[in-house]
Design a protein around this motif. Sequence first.
Motif, mmCIF file in Angstrom:
data_model
loop_
_atom_site.group_PDB
_atom_site.id
_atom_site.type_symbol
_atom_site.label_atom_id
_atom_site.label_comp_id
_atom_site.label_asym_id
_atom_site.label_seq_id
_atom_site.Cartn_x
_atom_site.Cartn_y
_atom_site.Cartn_z
ATOM 1 N N ASP A 32 0.810 -1.221 0.000
ATOM 2 C CA ASP A 32 0.000 0.000 0.000
ATOM 3 C C ASP A 32 0.840 1.267 0.000
ATOM 4 O O ASP A 32 0.340 2.336 -0.308
ATOM 5 C CB ASP A 32 -0.899 0.042 1.238
ATOM 6 N N ALA A 33 2.091 1.141 0.413
ATOM 7 C CA ALA A 33 2.954 2.313 0.524
ATOM 8 C C ALA A 33 4.384 1.910 0.181
ATOM 9 O O ALA A 33 4.762 0.749 0.369
ATOM 10 C CB ALA A 33 2.890 2.869 1.952
ATOM 11 N N ARG A 38 9.960 -1.437 0.436
ATOM 12 C CA ARG A 38 11.360 -1.277 0.835
ATOM 13 C C ARG A 38 11.689 -2.175 2.027
ATOM 14 O O ARG A 38 12.748 -2.800 2.066
ATOM 15 C CB ARG A 38 11.660 0.184 1.158
ATOM 16 N N LEU A 39 10.780 -2.240 3.004
ATOM 17 C CA LEU A 39 10.994 -3.107 4.161
ATOM 18 C C LEU A 39 11.086 -4.561 3.719
ATOM 19 O O LEU A 39 12.000 -5.283 4.124
ATOM 20 C CB LEU A 39 9.858 -2.931 5.172
ATOM 21 N N HIS A 45 16.666 -9.214 1.251
ATOM 22 C CA HIS A 45 18.087 -9.023 0.915
ATOM 23 C C HIS A 45 18.992 -9.488 2.052
ATOM 24 O O HIS A 45 19.983 -10.189 1.816
ATOM 25 C CB HIS A 45 18.356 -7.554 0.588
ATOM 26 N N LEU A 46 18.672 -9.098 3.287
ATOM 27 C CA LEU A 46 19.498 -9.503 4.425
ATOM 28 C C LEU A 46 19.484 -11.016 4.614
ATOM 29 O O LEU A 46 20.514 -11.614 4.930
ATOM 30 C CB LEU A 46 19.030 -8.800 5.701
ATOM 31 N N CYS A 47 18.346 -11.622 4.396
ATOM 32 C CA CYS A 47 18.264 -13.078 4.489
ATOM 33 C C CYS A 47 19.113 -13.725 3.400
ATOM 34 O O CYS A 47 19.903 -14.626 3.668
ATOM 35 C CB CYS A 47 16.814 -13.530 4.379
ATOM 36 N N TYR A 80 2.250 -5.378 7.068
ATOM 37 C CA TYR A 80 3.614 -4.864 7.053
ATOM 38 C C TYR A 80 3.999 -4.149 8.341
ATOM 39 O O TYR A 80 5.183 -4.056 8.666
ATOM 40 C CB TYR A 80 3.877 -4.025 5.798
ATOM 41 N N ARG A 81 3.024 -3.682 9.130
ATOM 42 C CA ARG A 81 3.359 -3.209 10.486
ATOM 43 C C ARG A 81 3.828 -4.393 11.318
ATOM 44 O O ARG A 81 4.804 -4.297 12.067
ATOM 45 C CB ARG A 81 2.163 -2.520 11.139
#
Length: 128
Positions: A32-33, A38-39, A45-47, A80-81
């Motif tokens: 939605d945003a 990005r999150l 990516h980190l995983c 996503y929260r």
Amino acid sequence: MTITDDVVDLTRFDDQDGAARLPRSNGELVFDAPWQGRLFGLVVHLCKAGAFEWDEFKAHLIAVIDESGLEDVCDPAVYYRQFGEAFCRLADEKGFFEASVLERRTLIEGERLAHADHDHDHDHDHHH
């Protein structure tokens, strides 16, 4: 995660039948945003870079969802929260940052966001 023909295989990162399944519409991920995408990208990516195993993150996500008491988490705003809270818990567990730094930054961003909709010309002195 494999990349072929610019398509990312997310099957490893999705819990198709479980509580942690990614929000989708017509098979496509839904955000939605911009911060949500990005999150998600940061966590994947980190995983992929080996900072943690996906199952470690997924365990935190399932715990956050369970603790919330919300049964329907297909709403990206809610999901996503929870995803962000799960990442913060994992990042704290892994020592990616100091908890006090995150708390301070959260307060600063909360203040900034609280005033983000104030793009208008008036005085905030409420002592008239």
